[in-house]
Scaffold this motif. Structure first.
Motif, PDB file in Angstrom:
ATOM      1  N   GLU A 224      52.370  70.760  42.436  1.00  0.00           N
ATOM      2  CA  GLU A 224      51.516  69.757  43.104  1.00  0.00           C
ATOM      3  C   GLU A 224      50.507  69.152  42.134  1.00  0.00           C
ATOM      4  O   GLU A 224      50.074  68.006  42.295  1.00  0.00           O
ATOM      5  N   ALA A 225      50.134  69.973  41.129  1.00  0.00           N
ATOM      6  CA  ALA A 225      49.044  69.542  40.239  1.00  0.00           C
ATOM      7  C   ALA A 225      49.402  68.268  39.473  1.00  0.00           C
ATOM      8  O   ALA A 225      48.589  67.333  39.397  1.00  0.00           O
ATOM      9  N   GLU A 226      50.596  68.217  38.960  1.00  0.00           N
ATOM     10  CA  GLU A 226      50.944  67.077  38.107  1.00  0.00           C
ATOM     11  C   GLU A 226      50.955  65.741  38.865  1.00  0.00           C
ATOM     12  O   GLU A 226      50.291  64.797  38.438  1.00  0.00           O
ATOM     13  N   THR A 287      36.903  64.265  31.246  1.00  0.00           N
ATOM     14  CA  THR A 287      36.871  65.656  30.787  1.00  0.00           C
ATOM     15  C   THR A 287      36.681  66.624  31.955  1.00  0.00           C
ATOM     16  O   THR A 287      37.371  67.642  32.066  1.00  0.00           O
ATOM     17  N   ARG A 288      35.744  66.285  32.841  1.00  0.00           N
ATOM     18  CA  ARG A 288      35.488  67.183  33.980  1.00  0.00           C
ATOM     19  C   ARG A 288      36.691  67.285  34.901  1.00  0.00           C
ATOM     20  O   ARG A 288      37.000  68.362  35.417  1.00  0.00           O
ATOM     21  N   LEU A 289      37.341  66.145  35.098  1.00  0.00           N
ATOM     22  CA  LEU A 289      38.518  66.166  35.964  1.00  0.00           C
ATOM     23  C   LEU A 289      39.620  67.003  35.317  1.00  0.00           C
ATOM     24  O   LEU A 289      40.281  67.804  35.970  1.00  0.00           O
ATOM     25  N   CYS A 290      39.792  66.810  34.002  1.00  0.00           N
ATOM     26  CA  CYS A 290      40.825  67.567  33.283  1.00  0.00           C
ATOM     27  C   CYS A 290      40.544  69.065  33.345  1.00  0.00           C
ATOM     28  O   CYS A 290      41.477  69.874  33.447  1.00  0.00           O
ATOM     29  N   GLU A 291      39.265  69.447  33.282  1.00  0.00           N
ATOM     30  CA  GLU A 291      38.933  70.879  33.314  1.00  0.00           C
ATOM     31  C   GLU A 291      39.567  71.547  34.534  1.00  0.00           C
ATOM     32  O   GLU A 291      40.129  72.639  34.454  1.00  0.00           O
ATOM     33  N   TYR A 292      39.459  70.873  35.669  1.00  0.00           N
ATOM     34  CA  TYR A 292      40.039  71.446  36.885  1.00  0.00           C
ATOM     35  C   TYR A 292      41.559  71.556  36.757  1.00  0.00           C
ATOM     36  O   TYR A 292      42.145  72.602  37.042  1.00  0.00           O
ATOM     37  N   PHE A 293      42.193  70.476  36.290  1.00  0.00           N
ATOM     38  CA  PHE A 293      43.656  70.463  36.249  1.00  0.00           C
ATOM     39  C   PHE A 293      44.208  71.373  35.143  1.00  0.00           C
ATOM     40  O   PHE A 293      45.302  71.914  35.283  1.00  0.00           O
ATOM     41  N   ILE A 294      43.449  71.570  34.083  1.00  0.00           N
ATOM     42  CA  ILE A 294      43.859  72.558  33.074  1.00  0.00           C
ATOM     43  C   ILE A 294      43.846  73.940  33.732  1.00  0.00           C
ATOM     44  O   ILE A 294      44.759  74.748  33.557  1.00  0.00           O
ATOM     45  N   GLY A 295      42.827  74.184  34.547  1.00  0.00           N
ATOM     46  CA  GLY A 295      42.744  75.438  35.313  1.00  0.00           C
ATOM     47  C   GLY A 295      43.918  75.599  36.279  1.00  0.00           C
ATOM     48  O   GLY A 295      44.248  76.709  36.695  1.00  0.00           O
ATOM     49  N   GLN A 296      44.542  74.479  36.657  1.00  0.00           N
ATOM     50  CA  GLN A 296      45.694  74.521  37.577  1.00  0.00           C
ATOM     51  C   GLN A 296      47.017  74.507  36.797  1.00  0.00           C
ATOM     52  O   GLN A 296      48.070  74.233  37.360  1.00  0.00           O
ATOM     53  N   LEU A 298      47.941  72.565  33.968  1.00  0.00           N
ATOM     54  CA  LEU A 298      48.413  71.419  33.183  1.00  0.00           C
ATOM     55  C   LEU A 298      47.882  71.491  31.760  1.00  0.00           C
ATOM     56  O   LEU A 298      46.811  72.054  31.514  1.00  0.00           O
ATOM     57  N   SER A 299      48.642  70.897  30.867  1.00  0.00           N
ATOM     58  CA  SER A 299      48.177  70.835  29.490  1.00  0.00           C
ATOM     59  C   SER A 299      47.719  69.398  29.224  1.00  0.00           C
ATOM     60  O   SER A 299      48.531  68.466  29.273  1.00  0.00           O
ATOM     61  N   LEU A 300      46.428  69.218  28.982  1.00  0.00           N
ATOM     62  CA  LEU A 300      45.863  67.865  28.914  1.00  0.00           C
ATOM     63  C   LEU A 300      44.954  67.704  27.705  1.00  0.00           C
ATOM     64  O   LEU A 300      44.375  68.679  27.218  1.00  0.00           O
ATOM     65  N   PRO A 302      41.821  65.545  27.172  1.00  0.00           N
ATOM     66  CA  PRO A 302      40.907  64.615  27.831  1.00  0.00           C
ATOM     67  C   PRO A 302      40.393  63.483  26.942  1.00  0.00           C
ATOM     68  O   PRO A 302      40.363  62.340  27.386  1.00  0.00           O
ATOM     69  N   ARG A 303      40.047  63.789  25.712  1.00  0.00           N
ATOM     70  CA  ARG A 303      39.455  62.743  24.877  1.00  0.00           C
ATOM     71  C   ARG A 303      40.475  61.662  24.559  1.00  0.00           C
ATOM     72  O   ARG A 303      40.177  60.475  24.564  1.00  0.00           O
ATOM     73  N   ARG A 304      41.676  62.093  24.271  1.00  0.00           N
ATOM     74  CA  ARG A 304      42.737  61.125  23.981  1.00  0.00           C
ATOM     75  C   ARG A 304      43.033  60.272  25.224  1.00  0.00           C
ATOM     76  O   ARG A 304      43.154  59.055  25.159  1.00  0.00           O
ATOM     77  N   LEU A 305      43.105  60.964  26.357  1.00  0.00           N
ATOM     78  CA  LEU A 305      43.381  60.290  27.628  1.00  0.00           C
ATOM     79  C   LEU A 305      42.319  59.232  27.927  1.00  0.00           C
ATOM     80  O   LEU A 305      42.628  58.088  28.281  1.00  0.00           O
ATOM     81  N   ALA A 306      41.060  59.627  27.742  1.00  0.00           N
ATOM     82  CA  ALA A 306      39.951  58.708  28.028  1.00  0.00           C
ATOM     83  C   ALA A 306      40.048  57.483  27.130  1.00  0.00           C
ATOM     84  O   ALA A 306      39.963  56.340  27.604  1.00  0.00           O
ATOM     85  N   ALA A 307      40.269  57.724  25.834  1.00  0.00           N
ATOM     86  CA  ALA A 307      40.319  56.599  24.889  1.00  0.00           C
ATOM     87  C   ALA A 307      41.492  55.674  25.219  1.00  0.00           C
ATOM     88  O   ALA A 307      41.361  54.449  25.178  1.00  0.00           O
ATOM     89  N   ASP A 308      42.639  56.250  25.590  1.00  0.00           N
ATOM     90  CA  ASP A 308      43.810  55.411  25.888  1.00  0.00           C
ATOM     91  C   ASP A 308      43.579  54.545  27.126  1.00  0.00           C
ATOM     92  O   ASP A 308      43.911  53.363  27.146  1.00  0.00           O
ATOM     93  N   LEU A 309      43.011  55.156  28.174  1.00  0.00           N
ATOM     94  CA  LEU A 309      42.750  54.388  29.400  1.00  0.00           C
ATOM     95  C   LEU A 309      41.767  53.252  29.127  1.00  0.00           C
ATOM     96  O   LEU A 309      41.924  52.127  29.585  1.00  0.00           O
TER      97      LEU A 309
END
Ligand SMILES: Nc1ncnc2c1ncn2[C@@H]1O[C@H](COP(=O)(O)OP(=O)(O)O)[C@@H](O)[C@H]1O
Ligand SMILES: [Mg+2]
Length: 331
Positions: A224-226, A287-296, A298-300, A302-309
């Protein structure tokens, strides 16, 4: 009672009592003057009165303490008079800046239940660093219009009582207009219904006995996480497209109900253009959102994701905006 709870309680009592002191004139059995211009014609208004929906008849199921009752009547009376709500059923949650109440809908709403977010009288006191969010942001009045009046703007800067009121209002209006914009865009946010001087009314997630939990309160099922994370990225993308950065995004501000999600809590939204801190705030959100999903599981990144978006929307990303980009080899 633990000392911490005791102090929270004292603080709340003080807040409500202070509020009562301010609003003694608008007590329940005196005539109610909404702080918002009515949209109904004179004839419609007479009709509403003869139907007995004046705030003097507003008795709700929720057993509020005396001071809280006055506060709710003043904050939600307009919604009652205009038939957006017919009852207040219970408090969903007392948050740090506002409390959210479950209400039974009035005739204007085609869903059985709605959520009313009522801002605390002293919420601005908890927001000492709000200038970080206000930079590059227009001031909005209670009708969603930009405030141009020089005296009003001066009052905000010099922090007179009146200026604080305008600031408080602008904060609430930003939340409501953001909900409107994002809802129209098809984002996963509660449906916004109406705004009053101290409260917003929106779609409720949950059922009569149980409100939707926030993500931080639950663990997701495997698999469900992904898709949920992708859904959230899609919403963040929609927000960027509408020139908005949430500013307080985390698992605490995402509701989960029956496989669906809703982003909530928008008063501090910032513009990606006008605010020098916008990228730092955006990266913190991701980053905060990723923290939760890493805990669930997922391998993420955050910094790369933020810059790309960010750059996908054509927003600038330079070392001046974000010096730490120079220091990292994470990308
Ligand atoms: N539309 C809604 N439906 C159900 N519960 C809600 C809704 N909006 C808010 N809540 C609940 O109220 C809490 C506080 O609302 P929020 O907008 O996050 O304000 P705060 O600034 O106090 O965090 C949320 O954590 C959530 O539990
Ligand atoms: Mg919140």
């Amino acid at each position: 009672m633990k000392p911490d709870n005791y102090h929270t309680l004292l603080e709340r009592l003080e807040e409500f009592e202070e509020y009562e002191g301010h609003s003694r004139k608008s007590k329940r059995h005196q005539s109610f003057r909404p702080h918002k211009p009515k949209r109904l014609s004179d004839n419609d208004q007479k009709f509403v009165r003869t139907q007995g929906d004046s705030v003097g008849n507003f008795h709700f199921t929720y057993q509020a303490a005396r001071f809280e009752e006055g506060w709710l009547l003043d904050s939600l009376g307009y919604f009652y008079e205009q038939r957006w709500i017919s009852d207040v059923l219970r408090k969903v949650k007392g948050g740090k800046e506002a409390s959210v109440y479950l209400c039974r809908s009035g005739e204007q709403v085609d869903a059985p239940l709605v959520a009313a977010k009522v801002y605390r009288p002293r919420m601005l006191r908890n927001l000492r660093d709000d200038h970080i969010y206000r930079e590059g942001r227009i001031v909005l009045d209670e009708d969603g219009h930009e405030v141009h009046d020089v005296q009003m703007l001066h009052a905000i800067i010099t922090r007179t009582n009146f200026g604080e009121q305008v600031r408080h209002q602008s904060w609430i209006t930003h939340e409501f207009t953001t909900l409107q914009t994002l809802y129209e865009e098809g984002a996963d946010v509660p449906r916004p219904y109406e705004m009053a001087h101290n409260a917003i009314l929106m779609g409720y997630l949950g059922d009569e006995t149980l409100a939707a939990p926030t993500l931080n309160e639950i663990d997701l099922d495997a698999g469900e996480a992904e898709p949920l994370f992708d859904r959230l990225l899609h919403n963040i993308d929609l927000m960027l497209g509408k020139e908005r950065v949430h500013g307080d995004l985390s698992a605490y501000n995402v509701l989960y109900w029956d496989g669906d999600i809703a982003l909530i809590d928008f008063p501090q939204v910032v513009s990606p253009h006008g605010n020098r801190n916008a990228y730092a705030i955006f990266e913190r959100d991701i980053t905060r959102l990723c923290e939760y999903f890493i805990g669930q599981g997922l391998s993420l990144h955050p910094r790369r994701l933020a810059a790309d978006l960010w750059t996908a929307h054509g927003y600038r990303l330079t070392p001046e905006i974000h010096p730490s980009l120079l220091e990292t080899d994470e990308r």
